[in-house]
Design a protein around this motif. Sequence first.
Motif, mmCIF file in Angstrom:
data_model
loop_
_atom_site.group_PDB
_atom_site.id
_atom_site.type_symbol
_atom_site.label_atom_id
_atom_site.label_comp_id
_atom_site.label_asym_id
_atom_site.label_seq_id
_atom_site.Cartn_x
_atom_site.Cartn_y
_atom_site.Cartn_z
ATOM 1 N N ASP A 1 -2.702 -4.756 -8.043
ATOM 2 C CA ASP A 1 -2.458 -3.337 -8.328
ATOM 3 C C ASP A 1 -3.309 -2.473 -7.395
ATOM 4 O O ASP A 1 -4.513 -2.355 -7.586
ATOM 5 C CB ASP A 1 -2.777 -3.032 -9.801
ATOM 6 N N GLU A 2 -2.673 -1.911 -6.400
ATOM 7 C CA GLU A 2 -3.306 -1.043 -5.400
ATOM 8 C C GLU A 2 -4.519 -1.694 -4.731
ATOM 9 O O GLU A 2 -5.636 -1.157 -4.785
ATOM 10 C CB GLU A 2 -3.673 0.312 -6.016
ATOM 11 N N SER B 1 1.901 0.354 -12.615
ATOM 12 C CA SER B 1 0.822 -0.404 -13.271
ATOM 13 C C SER B 1 1.277 -0.930 -14.625
ATOM 14 O O SER B 1 0.859 -2.006 -15.056
ATOM 15 C CB SER B 1 -0.417 0.480 -13.463
ATOM 16 N N GLN C 1 -6.143 -1.813 -10.750
ATOM 17 C CA GLN C 1 -6.145 -0.588 -9.945
ATOM 18 C C GLN C 1 -7.582 -0.077 -9.760
ATOM 19 O O GLN C 1 -7.961 0.335 -8.678
ATOM 20 C CB GLN C 1 -5.271 0.462 -10.645
HETATM 21 MG MG LIG Z 1 -0.961 2.594 -11.295
#
Ligand SMILES: [Mg+2]
Length: 276
Positions: free
Chosen positions: A175-176, A42, A84
């Motif tokens: 991010d994810e 991240s 995220q």
């Molecule tokens: Mg992360």
Amino acid sequence: MTLVFQNLRKQYGANVAIDDVSTSFEPGRIHGIIGPNGAGKSTLINMTAGSYTVSAGEIRLDGRRIDGLKKYEIANSGIARTYQNIRLFDQMTALENLEVCYYPTDVGKSWREILWPPYSRRQKSRRRAACMEILRFFGLEGYAEAEAGSLPYGRQRMLEIARALVMNPRVLLLDEPAAGLNHHETAELTAKLAELRSPDRVMIIVEHDMDLVMTLCDIIVVMHHGKLLFKGTPAEVQASTDVQLAYLGTANDIDEIRAAAEARRAQLGIRARQRP
Ligand SMILES: [Mg+2]
Ligand SMILES: Nc1ncnc2c1ncn2[C@@H]1O[C@H](COP(=O)(O)OP(=O)(O)OP(=O)(O)O)[C@@H](O)[C@H]1O
């Protein structure tokens, strides 16, 4: 346009989160960034998007240095991201979430909007149509007028990606994106992301879901303790003992990596369901 990290470093006090990372990301390709918790994934996204400053090294887009630019300047240079933990405008409708971020044609023409109402109306309806098209692409058209915060969690994840896309980004950082999604939703997301591969777009996906990463990505960067441990194709990553060791210390095959990633997904799923 290529995104380049050169001797990149990020330090939080004494904690070195990113340690001398040099690599590049090419247009037309989907890149995965994987690695255990706290590996620095991240942080790479946050530095690229300008959310975090860079401690040392450089980030270049098409040869032009972008680290040190303001966040909006980085966005204007064509970099869009998701988070995220989802960050939508919860009180706005799904469509409004997209409209406020819609980029291309309105910029620099505000005087016309003020002086010539028909122009303004035409622009607005064009913007709305473009945003609706993106909502449709993600199967979200039925939610257009619903408050973003009221959407099911999986739909919110999709909406966040849709919102990044209305900026017509040259670099898309996710991010994810599959965090907290069930298997069906993850499969749906994987198919959508595959459709976003484009010759003039760099795509970077940080993800713990190994099925998604291995299916979708052309190139995978493996981070470990802030360092770039390995970069290669999915097959090369799966064959790398260094990667297996980085993930579990004792891992001896990809199934164990999958299990570790699955545990992480479950953990995030619990977090997701706990959202108000
Ligand atoms: Mg992360
Ligand atoms: N804002 C911050 N302030 C201080 N330390 C931070 C900050 N953000 C990240 N870190 C630290 O930097 C390191 C890398 O964190 P990062 O969030 O980039 O990891 P990650 O690979 O994304 O992990 P995860 O898979 O859990 O999301 C960790 O040691 C983390 O504690």
